[in-house]
Design a protein around this motif. Structure first.
Motif, PDB file in Angstrom:
ATOM      1  N   ILE A 100     -56.157  57.739 -23.304  1.00  0.00           N
ATOM      2  CA  ILE A 100     -56.167  56.530 -22.621  1.00  0.00           C
ATOM      3  C   ILE A 100     -55.762  56.742 -20.902  1.00  0.00           C
ATOM      4  O   ILE A 100     -56.551  56.038 -20.098  1.00  0.00           O
ATOM      5  CB  ILE A 100     -55.280  55.298 -23.091  1.00  0.00           C
ATOM      6  CG1 ILE A 100     -55.847  54.883 -24.665  1.00  0.00           C
ATOM      7  CG2 ILE A 100     -55.279  53.961 -22.295  1.00  0.00           C
ATOM      8  CD1 ILE A 100     -55.149  53.908 -25.222  1.00  0.00           C
ATOM      9  N   GLY A 101     -54.765  57.277 -21.067  1.00  0.00           N
ATOM     10  CA  GLY A 101     -54.209  57.461 -19.509  1.00  0.00           C
ATOM     11  C   GLY A 101     -54.996  57.963 -18.732  1.00  0.00           C
ATOM     12  O   GLY A 101     -55.336  57.762 -17.556  1.00  0.00           O
ATOM     13  N   ILE A 102     -55.760  59.380 -18.967  1.00  0.00           N
ATOM     14  CA  ILE A 102     -56.725  59.959 -18.254  1.00  0.00           C
ATOM     15  C   ILE A 102     -57.964  59.227 -18.029  1.00  0.00           C
ATOM     16  O   ILE A 102     -58.491  59.215 -16.943  1.00  0.00           O
ATOM     17  CB  ILE A 102     -56.775  61.614 -18.926  1.00  0.00           C
ATOM     18  CG1 ILE A 102     -57.420  62.441 -17.589  1.00  0.00           C
ATOM     19  CG2 ILE A 102     -57.655  61.480 -19.894  1.00  0.00           C
ATOM     20  CD1 ILE A 102     -56.323  62.684 -16.558  1.00  0.00           C
ATOM     21  N   GLU A 103     -58.334  58.692 -19.014  1.00  0.00           N
ATOM     22  CA  GLU A 103     -59.500  57.760 -18.809  1.00  0.00           C
ATOM     23  C   GLU A 103     -59.327  56.833 -17.518  1.00  0.00           C
ATOM     24  O   GLU A 103     -60.171  56.712 -16.535  1.00  0.00           O
ATOM     25  CB  GLU A 103     -60.018  57.065 -19.985  1.00  0.00           C
ATOM     26  CG  GLU A 103     -61.238  56.085 -19.497  1.00  0.00           C
ATOM     27  CD  GLU A 103     -61.602  55.296 -21.031  1.00  0.00           C
ATOM     28  OE1 GLU A 103     -62.821  54.677 -20.892  1.00  0.00           O
ATOM     29  OE2 GLU A 103     -61.192  55.372 -21.939  1.00  0.00           O
ATOM     30  N   LEU A 104     -58.161  56.102 -17.508  1.00  0.00           N
ATOM     31  CA  LEU A 104     -58.062  55.062 -16.635  1.00  0.00           C
ATOM     32  C   LEU A 104     -57.634  55.675 -15.240  1.00  0.00           C
ATOM     33  O   LEU A 104     -57.804  55.314 -14.110  1.00  0.00           O
ATOM     34  CB  LEU A 104     -56.955  53.862 -16.750  1.00  0.00           C
ATOM     35  CG  LEU A 104     -57.224  53.259 -17.903  1.00  0.00           C
ATOM     36  CD1 LEU A 104     -56.090  52.100 -18.001  1.00  0.00           C
ATOM     37  CD2 LEU A 104     -58.533  52.552 -17.684  1.00  0.00           C
ATOM     38  N   MET A 105     -56.949  56.893 -14.916  1.00  0.00           N
ATOM     39  CA  MET A 105     -56.620  57.524 -14.104  1.00  0.00           C
ATOM     40  C   MET A 105     -57.825  58.155 -13.333  1.00  0.00           C
ATOM     41  O   MET A 105     -57.972  57.912 -12.149  1.00  0.00           O
ATOM     42  CB  MET A 105     -55.779  58.576 -14.164  1.00  0.00           C
ATOM     43  CG  MET A 105     -54.162  58.371 -14.716  1.00  0.00           C
ATOM     44  SD  MET A 105     -53.426  59.567 -15.479  1.00  0.00           S
ATOM     45  CE  MET A 105     -52.528  60.188 -14.194  1.00  0.00           C
ATOM     46  N   ILE A 106     -58.850  58.774 -13.821  1.00  0.00           N
ATOM     47  CA  ILE A 106     -59.895  59.258 -13.231  1.00  0.00           C
ATOM     48  C   ILE A 106     -60.740  58.047 -12.981  1.00  0.00           C
ATOM     49  O   ILE A 106     -61.298  58.018 -11.630  1.00  0.00           O
ATOM     50  CB  ILE A 106     -60.568  60.214 -14.304  1.00  0.00           C
ATOM     51  CG1 ILE A 106     -59.598  61.412 -14.305  1.00  0.00           C
ATOM     52  CG2 ILE A 106     -61.936  60.579 -13.728  1.00  0.00           C
ATOM     53  CD1 ILE A 106     -60.340  62.766 -15.253  1.00  0.00           C
ATOM     54  N   ALA A 107     -61.039  57.073 -13.837  1.00  0.00           N
ATOM     55  CA  ALA A 107     -61.771  56.060 -13.325  1.00  0.00           C
ATOM     56  C   ALA A 107     -61.362  55.302 -12.148  1.00  0.00           C
ATOM     57  O   ALA A 107     -62.099  54.900 -11.166  1.00  0.00           O
ATOM     58  CB  ALA A 107     -61.854  55.212 -14.550  1.00  0.00           C
ATOM     59  N   ALA A 112     -58.590  51.889  -8.407  1.00  0.00           N
ATOM     60  CA  ALA A 112     -57.375  51.665  -9.202  1.00  0.00           C
ATOM     61  C   ALA A 112     -56.849  50.304  -9.001  1.00  0.00           C
ATOM     62  O   ALA A 112     -56.497  49.585 -10.059  1.00  0.00           O
ATOM     63  CB  ALA A 112     -56.600  52.749  -8.832  1.00  0.00           C
ATOM     64  N   ARG A 113     -56.951  49.721  -7.937  1.00  0.00           N
ATOM     65  CA  ARG A 113     -56.253  48.556  -7.554  1.00  0.00           C
ATOM     66  C   ARG A 113     -57.242  47.327  -8.401  1.00  0.00           C
ATOM     67  O   ARG A 113     -56.700  46.270  -8.245  1.00  0.00           O
ATOM     68  CB  ARG A 113     -56.030  48.265  -6.090  1.00  0.00           C
ATOM     69  CG  ARG A 113     -54.829  49.333  -5.551  1.00  0.00           C
ATOM     70  CD  ARG A 113     -54.846  48.919  -4.083  1.00  0.00           C
ATOM     71  NE  ARG A 113     -55.848  49.285  -3.240  1.00  0.00           N
ATOM     72  CZ  ARG A 113     -56.297  48.411  -2.295  1.00  0.00           C
ATOM     73  NH1 ARG A 113     -56.091  47.419  -2.463  1.00  0.00           N
ATOM     74  NH2 ARG A 113     -57.281  49.050  -1.655  1.00  0.00           N
ATOM     75  N   ALA A 133     -49.417  47.904 -24.937  1.00  0.00           N
ATOM     76  CA  ALA A 133     -48.616  48.537 -24.155  1.00  0.00           C
ATOM     77  C   ALA A 133     -49.112  49.905 -23.510  1.00  0.00           C
ATOM     78  O   ALA A 133     -48.788  50.230 -22.214  1.00  0.00           O
ATOM     79  CB  ALA A 133     -47.253  48.685 -24.712  1.00  0.00           C
ATOM     80  N   ARG A 134     -49.962  50.634 -24.272  1.00  0.00           N
ATOM     81  CA  ARG A 134     -50.590  51.897 -23.767  1.00  0.00           C
ATOM     82  C   ARG A 134     -51.376  51.741 -22.675  1.00  0.00           C
ATOM     83  O   ARG A 134     -51.416  52.425 -21.716  1.00  0.00           O
ATOM     84  CB  ARG A 134     -51.026  52.391 -24.923  1.00  0.00           C
ATOM     85  CG  ARG A 134     -49.796  53.181 -25.859  1.00  0.00           C
ATOM     86  CD  ARG A 134     -50.544  53.956 -26.934  1.00  0.00           C
ATOM     87  NE  ARG A 134     -51.239  52.957 -27.903  1.00  0.00           N
ATOM     88  CZ  ARG A 134     -51.352  53.257 -29.161  1.00  0.00           C
ATOM     89  NH1 ARG A 134     -51.055  54.470 -29.714  1.00  0.00           N
ATOM     90  NH2 ARG A 134     -51.927  52.179 -29.888  1.00  0.00           N
ATOM     91  N   ILE A 135     -52.263  50.611 -22.604  1.00  0.00           N
ATOM     92  CA  ILE A 135     -53.248  50.432 -21.723  1.00  0.00           C
ATOM     93  C   ILE A 135     -52.581  49.899 -20.501  1.00  0.00           C
ATOM     94  O   ILE A 135     -52.860  50.385 -19.312  1.00  0.00           O
ATOM     95  CB  ILE A 135     -54.312  49.497 -21.971  1.00  0.00           C
ATOM     96  CG1 ILE A 135     -54.998  50.171 -23.422  1.00  0.00           C
ATOM     97  CG2 ILE A 135     -55.184  48.991 -20.653  1.00  0.00           C
ATOM     98  CD1 ILE A 135     -56.153  49.187 -24.035  1.00  0.00           C
ATOM     99  N   VAL A 136     -51.528  49.087 -20.562  1.00  0.00           N
ATOM    100  CA  VAL A 136     -50.726  48.570 -19.439  1.00  0.00           C
ATOM    101  C   VAL A 136     -50.199  49.618 -18.705  1.00  0.00           C
ATOM    102  O   VAL A 136     -50.309  49.672 -17.680  1.00  0.00           O
ATOM    103  CB  VAL A 136     -49.721  47.400 -19.980  1.00  0.00           C
ATOM    104  CG1 VAL A 136     -48.864  47.157 -19.061  1.00  0.00           C
ATOM    105  CG2 VAL A 136     -50.491  46.181 -20.565  1.00  0.00           C
ATOM    106  N   HIS A 137     -49.465  50.673 -19.586  1.00  0.00           N
ATOM    107  CA  HIS A 137     -48.796  51.788 -18.787  1.00  0.00           C
ATOM    108  C   HIS A 137     -49.726  52.677 -18.361  1.00  0.00           C
ATOM    109  O   HIS A 137     -49.477  53.114 -17.041  1.00  0.00           O
ATOM    110  CB  HIS A 137     -47.769  52.466 -19.841  1.00  0.00           C
ATOM    111  CG  HIS A 137     -47.108  53.525 -19.180  1.00  0.00           C
ATOM    112  ND1 HIS A 137     -46.017  53.223 -18.250  1.00  0.00           N
ATOM    113  CD2 HIS A 137     -46.972  54.924 -19.401  1.00  0.00           C
ATOM    114  CE1 HIS A 137     -45.438  54.472 -17.981  1.00  0.00           C
ATOM    115  NE2 HIS A 137     -46.173  55.417 -18.624  1.00  0.00           N
ATOM    116  N   ALA A 138     -50.777  52.890 -18.635  1.00  0.00           N
ATOM    117  CA  ALA A 138     -51.935  53.623 -18.185  1.00  0.00           C
ATOM    118  C   ALA A 138     -52.472  53.144 -16.829  1.00  0.00           C
ATOM    119  O   ALA A 138     -52.707  53.776 -15.769  1.00  0.00           O
ATOM    120  CB  ALA A 138     -53.043  53.827 -19.269  1.00  0.00           C
ATOM    121  N   LEU A 139     -52.491  51.859 -16.853  1.00  0.00           N
ATOM    122  CA  LEU A 139     -52.814  51.123 -15.613  1.00  0.00           C
ATOM    123  C   LEU A 139     -51.713  51.568 -14.481  1.00  0.00           C
ATOM    124  O   LEU A 139     -52.313  51.716 -13.360  1.00  0.00           O
ATOM    125  CB  LEU A 139     -52.989  49.699 -15.602  1.00  0.00           C
ATOM    126  CG  LEU A 139     -53.779  48.864 -14.525  1.00  0.00           C
ATOM    127  CD1 LEU A 139     -54.917  49.360 -14.071  1.00  0.00           C
ATOM    128  CD2 LEU A 139     -53.950  47.406 -14.859  1.00  0.00           C
TER     129      LEU A 139
END
Length: 353
Positions: A171-178, A207-208, A225-231
């Motif tokens: 989840i983290g790398i998906e949101l970070m690269i997107a 990102a913003r 919580a994982r998506i919130v933190h990934a954001l």
């Protein structure tokens, strides 16, 4: 994955050229022992917080970064034949090395989890893996970023990570690269999607605005919580990616020059040509000012704490550069081609210091 996409991006020849960990480690020992040393120093610095982690997990995390580095070096860097002046393995090093080091110095290594720090390193190595994908305007996320993400997920699978056991990583790398997308819509006049061009023509990093995209594609995400933190991590990653604005002014301007040269490459213009003079002049002056003062903002508290002061130090210098370079181009002997623009640009940067 959270975000759907109209197409997939398959394995290419570069992935096949660096197919596994053994290949990557052999290449790194032969060609970039300095990066291996950088990673070893980082691991030593983090020894107190990774002591209780399985050694295999730490090694797998390192291997993922090394595979991505080798592929970037072959695809767009100094090891291959499609060299991109900005998006190459050097961009990985500047984020993975000094920028993350600066972040650690500012917030402390315990401000983020070990997994978070790994994700930031993985982001540094993977977020620009693809740079020549045709645009899909309706997709919202850039085609280059989506292709880079899909390759990053394959790298994670190669190095022992799985969506079932390591969902926070995926989840983290998906949101970070997107989130590293700079407005996925290319200007209609462009023949080829050009990331460097979008840096001065877009509305800033996605990102913003990822929270609004998540509202559309993953209703209820605020309860995960994982998506919130990934954001939150995506905002930090975007800050690291764009922290060239906070580097010492000559370093900042050197990155602008590389982006300018990459823009000419992707526009099929010879930088030494007469037709390149005006586009390059505008990119290095008005384009940089628009990016710096209008489009760029640090999105995370950690990013602001680490980099905002450096950016502020560059503000008046950038204004002076613009005035001086335009003056040089219009009031004195005209700059006849792109090479002369770059030469004048470098002289003025050196004078400003």
């Amino acid at each position: 994955m959270i975000f759907s996409y109209p197409r997939e991006f398959p394995v290419d020849a570069i992935e096949q050229r660096v197919p596994d960990v053994a290949s990557a480690r052999a290449l790194m020992r032969q060609r970039r022992p300095d990066l291996l040393a950088l990673i070893e120093r980082r691991l030593q610095r983090f020894a107190p917080v990774i002591a209780d982690r399985p050694k295999s997990l730490v090694r797998n995390a390192t291997d993922a970064v090394l595979i991505a580095f080798c592929r970037m070096a072959f695809r767009y860097g100094s090891w291959g034949d499609d060299y991109h002046p900005y998006h190459n393995e050097g961009h990985i090093v500047e984020i993975l090395g000094p920028r993350i080091e600066r972040l650690i110095d500012t917030i402390g290594m315990r401000a983020l989890s070990v997994s978070d720090w790994f994700l930031l390193a993985l982001f540094a190595a993977t977020h620009d893996l693809r740079q020549r994908e045709a645009p899909l305007i309706e997709a919202g996320i850039g085609s280059n970023e989506r292709a880079s993400l899909e390759e990053a997920l394959r790298i994670l699978a190669l190095t022992g990570f799985s969506p079932q056991k390591h969902r926070d990583i995926f989840i983290g790398i998906e949101l970070m690269i997107a989130g590293s997308t700079f407005d996925a819509r290319p200007p209609p006049s462009m023949l080829e999607y050009n990331t460097a061009e979008l840096l001065v023509q877009s509305r800033g990093a996605l990102a913003r605005k990822l929270d609004k995209k998540l509202d559309k594609h993953a209703p209820g995400w605020r309860n995960d919580a994982r998506i919130v933190h990934a954001l939150e991590l995506a905002l930090i990653a975007a800050d690291l990616d764009t922290a060239n604005v906070a580097e010492p002014f000559p370093v900042f301007m050197a990155s602008a020059e590389r982006l300018c040269l990459e823009r000419e490459l992707r526009s099929y213009r010879n930088p030494d040509s007469t037709e390149a003079a005006l586009p390059m002049l505008n990119f290095l002056t008005a384009g940089q000012e628009r990016y710096f003062f209008e489009l760029h903002h640090f999105g995370s508290d950690y990013g602001r704490r680490t980099f905002e002061a450096g950016k502020l130090d560059n503000a008046e210098k950038l204004k002076r550069l613009t005035v001086d370079l335009y003056s040089r181009a219009t009031l004195h002997k005209p700059l006849a081609n792109g090479a002369q623009v770059v030469d004048a640009f470098r002289q003025i940067v050196a004078a400003i210091g």
